[in-house]
Design a protein around this motif. Structure first.
Motif, PDB file in Angstrom:
ATOM      1  N   LEU A 136      -2.066 -24.934  21.040  1.00 52.66           N
ATOM      2  CA  LEU A 136      -2.425 -26.251  20.526  1.00 52.66           C
ATOM      3  C   LEU A 136      -1.383 -26.777  19.534  1.00 52.66           C
ATOM      4  N   ASN A 137      -0.875 -25.888  18.690  1.00 54.06           N
ATOM      5  CA  ASN A 137       0.158 -26.315  17.729  1.00 54.06           C
ATOM      6  C   ASN A 137       1.415 -26.799  18.430  1.00 54.06           C
ATOM      7  N   TYR A 138       1.782 -26.141  19.519  1.00 55.95           N
ATOM      8  CA  TYR A 138       3.001 -26.547  20.226  1.00 55.95           C
ATOM      9  C   TYR A 138       2.743 -27.720  21.164  1.00 55.95           C
ATOM     10  N   TYR A 139       1.845 -27.534  22.137  1.00 51.84           N
ATOM     11  CA  TYR A 139       1.674 -28.543  23.189  1.00 51.84           C
ATOM     12  C   TYR A 139       1.140 -29.873  22.673  1.00 51.84           C
ATOM     13  N   ILE A 140       0.257 -29.837  21.680  1.00 51.06           N
ATOM     14  CA  ILE A 140      -0.284 -31.092  21.147  1.00 51.06           C
ATOM     15  C   ILE A 140       0.333 -31.411  19.786  1.00 51.06           C
TER      16      ILE A 140
END
Length: 151
Positions: free
Chosen positions: A57-61
């Motif tokens: 979630l931290n990377y993709y969003i």
């Protein structure tokens, strides 16, 4: 009348809030030792799966949509040698869910259709797709927790 973009945003935000609540439902009763115990020889610990969901979630969003400066170390999500305190791992997860919900709420109908690209994610061509694809990550966690509880 509410437009489709608003409905999508509200429903996705509600879904990610439900994911947060379900993760706590399953993980809060576990001890520090239990979250870092492998359920079987080739399985991932609950702690490592939490690190992985948080990293996803931290990377993709976060990094790719919200524009945070998060730099991902995906391999370490599964191999972290030092078990972090359960409270710290859950707090990081809660923060990223809050970020995801905040980002969702900022999306306009046009934003959902903006082009999207990320390392290891050739399937998502627009921003809506990554929110949808990241929404299935908790299923892996729930399956692993079911196996853990069965052992």
């Amino acid at each position: 009348m509410t437009d489709l973009g608003e409905v999508i945003g509200k429903d996705l935000a509600d879904y990610y809030a439900m994911v947060r609540d379900q993760v706590h439902h399953w993980v809060d009763p576990l001890t520090q030792d239990q979250i870092w115990k492998q359920p079987f020889a080739h399985g991932n610990t609950v702690g490592h799966l939490l690190l992985h969901m948080t990293g996803n979630l931290n990377y993709y969003i976060g990094a790719r949509v919200a524009g945070t400066d998060y730099v991902r170390d995906r391999d370490r999500e599964f191999t972290e040698p030092e078990p972090r305190p359960k409270t710290e791992v859950l707090a990081a997860f809660d923060r990223v869910i809050a970020l995801v919900i905040e980002t969702i709420k900022k999306q306009s109908a046009e934003d959902w259709l903006k082009p999207y690209s990320a390392v290891r994610e050739p399937e998502s061509k627009e921003q809506f797709a990554i929110f949808l694809r990241c929404a299935d990550t908790p299923i892996i966690m729930w399956v692993n927790l079911s196996i853990f509880r069965a052992n």
